[in-house]
Design a protein around this motif. Structure first.
Motif, PDB file in Angstrom:
ATOM      1  N   TRP A  55      71.240  -3.552 128.458  1.00  0.00           N
ATOM      2  CA  TRP A  55      70.079  -4.230 129.019  1.00  0.00           C
ATOM      3  C   TRP A  55      70.404  -4.825 130.386  1.00  0.00           C
ATOM      4  N   ARG A  98      70.532  -2.005 132.880  1.00  0.00           N
ATOM      5  CA  ARG A  98      69.166  -1.516 133.178  1.00  0.00           C
ATOM      6  C   ARG A  98      68.450  -2.485 134.099  1.00  0.00           C
ATOM      7  N   ASP A 143      67.253  -1.743 137.970  1.00  0.00           N
ATOM      8  CA  ASP A 143      65.854  -1.958 138.354  1.00  0.00           C
ATOM      9  C   ASP A 143      65.773  -2.805 139.624  1.00  0.00           C
ATOM     10  N   TRP A 203      59.222  -7.082 131.316  1.00  0.00           N
ATOM     11  CA  TRP A 203      58.025  -6.695 130.567  1.00  0.00           C
ATOM     12  C   TRP A 203      56.887  -7.647 130.911  1.00  0.00           C
ATOM     13  N   ARG A 220      54.238  -4.496 127.909  1.00  0.00           N
ATOM     14  CA  ARG A 220      54.103  -3.390 128.868  1.00  0.00           C
ATOM     15  C   ARG A 220      55.232  -3.463 129.881  1.00  0.00           C
ATOM     16  N   ALA A 221      55.920  -2.357 130.092  1.00  0.00           N
ATOM     17  CA  ALA A 221      57.070  -2.335 130.993  1.00  0.00           C
ATOM     18  C   ALA A 221      56.631  -2.503 132.446  1.00  0.00           C
ATOM     19  N   GLU A 222      57.356  -3.349 133.194  1.00  0.00           N
ATOM     20  CA  GLU A 222      57.117  -3.500 134.628  1.00  0.00           C
ATOM     21  C   GLU A 222      58.351  -3.137 135.440  1.00  0.00           C
ATOM     22  N   MET A 223      59.376  -2.555 134.783  1.00  0.00           N
ATOM     23  CA  MET A 223      60.503  -2.022 135.537  1.00  0.00           C
ATOM     24  C   MET A 223      60.072  -0.726 136.225  1.00  0.00           C
ATOM     25  N   ARG A 255      54.728   5.326 132.354  1.00  0.00           N
ATOM     26  CA  ARG A 255      54.335   4.025 131.816  1.00  0.00           C
ATOM     27  C   ARG A 255      54.947   3.862 130.431  1.00  0.00           C
ATOM     28  N   TRP A 287      55.652   1.074 126.875  1.00  0.00           N
ATOM     29  CA  TRP A 287      55.319  -0.109 126.090  1.00  0.00           C
ATOM     30  C   TRP A 287      56.341  -0.265 124.976  1.00  0.00           C
ATOM     31  N   ALA A 313      58.488   2.194 120.560  1.00  0.00           N
ATOM     32  CA  ALA A 313      58.555   2.336 122.013  1.00  0.00           C
ATOM     33  C   ALA A 313      57.751   3.565 122.389  1.00  0.00           C
TER      34      ALA A 313
END
Length: 504
Positions: A370, A373, A377, A404, A418-421, A426, A428, A447
């Motif tokens: 994590w 990642r 990002d 997120w 909801r992912a914002e990376m 898209r 979730w 996921a």
């Protein structure tokens, strides 16, 4: 008005029937297997009759007391679909005339030029139209080219070719002109034609406001979908037969369906008249343009509700989205990683762990992954993990949570993020706490990833091998944390006092 809809388990029939019901009409659906409509929510308000258009003895009950009959079936994909459609149309026409049906409405394909040698698909569609017009029952034949909406075979070919191939070697027919039409405009015509006076019995060309080449449609699809402009290289040797095999490899549309559709693209498909507007006027804002039709088709999942969005499909935009009766290859690509575990703790203990996720509590699996990642990002201009969370125990819809965004909360039950990376698509993450019959809990983790272009598919393929470590560990550790918290809190009324330990 009493309406018979054939093809109710298909693309257009499944969208037409609920709209007829919404307008107060009585709807009867003729299907070969009633079970295929069992889980479709509108079917409970319709009459479902089993029958087969190629078995005329099964048709009288279906046509009894019917005023308007819709012919929305075809045998595309069968070995001899022309003969099958000819037989089915003849039986339909005979049954409609015998039952005193007042109107037949049929959706066919574009009419090739007189000097063309039409493809078998277009030839069959035109033959069905002639059979129905000769039935003795007032008939409207709507001739449409490419229908834009999630689930339409032509649109699915366009979607997958454009999304998966940034560079395409194509046949010369990619320069042929077509006049696509949005599915909601097709449905509007189908419904409007039901009430035409009996003296109107003819074919009408129907198309949207844009006349484009097939190459143009791919470029404009790419623009609406947020993809880079595609490089299209037309070449002479690529025949329709070779093209159909290529489409079958690149897209999930079966070759037996792709081939007749591709063969039809050698003909230009442009409306030669717009006489239908005299009987079914254009809507106040005009017919739906190609770009807007694509945009509506791409909202097929509002947003992570991949499996539930269709159940509330009643608005004007909804026909562009998928239905459960659509073929498995429709609706675009959706990748899902689902994990489920039994948790020896009450649902409220499991929910406390779910709602406390992220920030200082972390993500319950492989912290290094994590962190890496999040760092990657940030490196590409994303938000990374630095946003944390505002409150250590409570979450609210709309707030940030690491990389997120909280999209939905059902207290005690559901958290959807909801992912914002930065991603080529898209994504979730959905976490659920469900109560089981024996008083303990079930943890469900899902996921969902909707890829954008070839890069999106490549991204999922690259990270999928790590899902067992990341998502599997996450599910296991969340379950364990809930069980530990429940033991620390002491016995709960109605909950077992002897822990089972981690499930799985």
């Amino acid at each position: 008005m009493r309406c018979l809809v054939t093809g109710a388990t298909g693309y257009l029939g499944g969208r037409l029937a609920p709209r007829l019901l919404a307008q107060g009409h009585t709807v009867r659906c003729l299907v070969r297997a009633a079970g295929r409509l069992r889980d479709v929510p509108w079917a409970a308000r319709a009459e479902v009759v089993e029958g087969d258009l190629r078995r005329p003895e099964t048709l009288p009950a279906a046509f009894a007391d019917v005023e308007v009959a819709y012919y929305l079936v075809h045998s595309l994909g069968q070995a001899d679909f022309e003969a099958a459609d000819r037989e089915a149309a003849g039986n339909f026409a005979t049954a409609a005339r015998a039952a005193g049906v007042r109107r037949i409405v049929y959706l066919g394909g574009p009419e090739p030029a007189a000097d063309d040698h039409p493809s078998p698909h277009l030839r069959s569609r035109a033959e069905v139209g002639r059979i129905l017009l000769a039935s003795g029952v007032p008939t409207v034949v709507l001739r449409a080219a490419v229908i834009i909406g999630s689930g339409s075979a032509s649109f699915e070919m366009l979607r997958h070719l454009t999304e998966r191939l940034p560079v395409m070697v194509t046949p010369r027919w990619v320069r042929n002109r077509i006049q696509p039409i949005a599915v909601r405009d097709v449905l509007r015509y189908l419904i409007g034609c039901a009430t035409l006076p009996p003296e109107v019995s003819r074919a009408f060309d129907v198309g949207g406001p844009d006349v484009l080449t097939f190459g143009d449609t791919m470029q404009r699809y790419a623009a609406v979908a947020g993809l880079r402009r595609r490089l299209i290289l037309p070449v002479r040797p690529l025949t329709p037969s070779l093209s159909s095999h290529w489409v079958g490899v690149v897209t999930p549309v079966p070759n037996r369906i792709a081939r007749p559709l591709v063969e039809s693209l050698v003909h230009e498909a442009v409306a030669h008249e717009h006489d239908i507007a005299r009987h079914v006027p254009d809507p106040p804002g005009g017919l739906t343009g190609f770009d807007e039709a694509v945009r509506l088709a791409l909202t097929r999942v509002r947003d992570a509700e991949v499996e539930t969005r269709w159940s509330t499909a009643s608005g004007p935009d909804a026909p562009a989205e998928p239905l459960p009766s659509d073929p498995a290859w429709s609706g675009g690509s959706t990748y899902t990683d689902r994990r489920e575990r039994r948790v020896d703790a009450p649902p409220e203990a499991l929910w406390r762990v779910i709602e406390g996720i992220g920030g200082e509590h972390g993500w319950y699996s492989f912290p290094l992954a994590w962190s890496v990642r999040g760092a990657l990002d940030r490196l590409v201009g994303g938000v990374g993990l630095r946003r944390g969370r505002r409150h250590p125990e409570r979450l609210y819809v709309g707030e940030a949570l690491d990389f997120w965004r909280v999209e939905e909360i059902v207290p005690g039950s559901l958290l959807r993020l909801r992912a914002e990376m930065r991603l080529p698509g898209r994504a979730w993450l959905e976490l659920r706490a469900d109560q089981t019959d024996d008083g303990v809990s079930r943890y469900v983790q899902r996921a969902v990833f909707l890829p954008r272009g070839l890069a999106g598919h490549a991204y999922w393929a690259a990270v999928a091998p790590f899902h067992a470590l990341v998502f599997g560990g996450m599910a296991r550790n969340i379950a364990r944390a809930a069980e530990q918290a429940a033991r620390a809190a002491g016995p709960t009324p109605g909950h077992p006092t002897t822990p089972r330990g981690a499930a799985g």
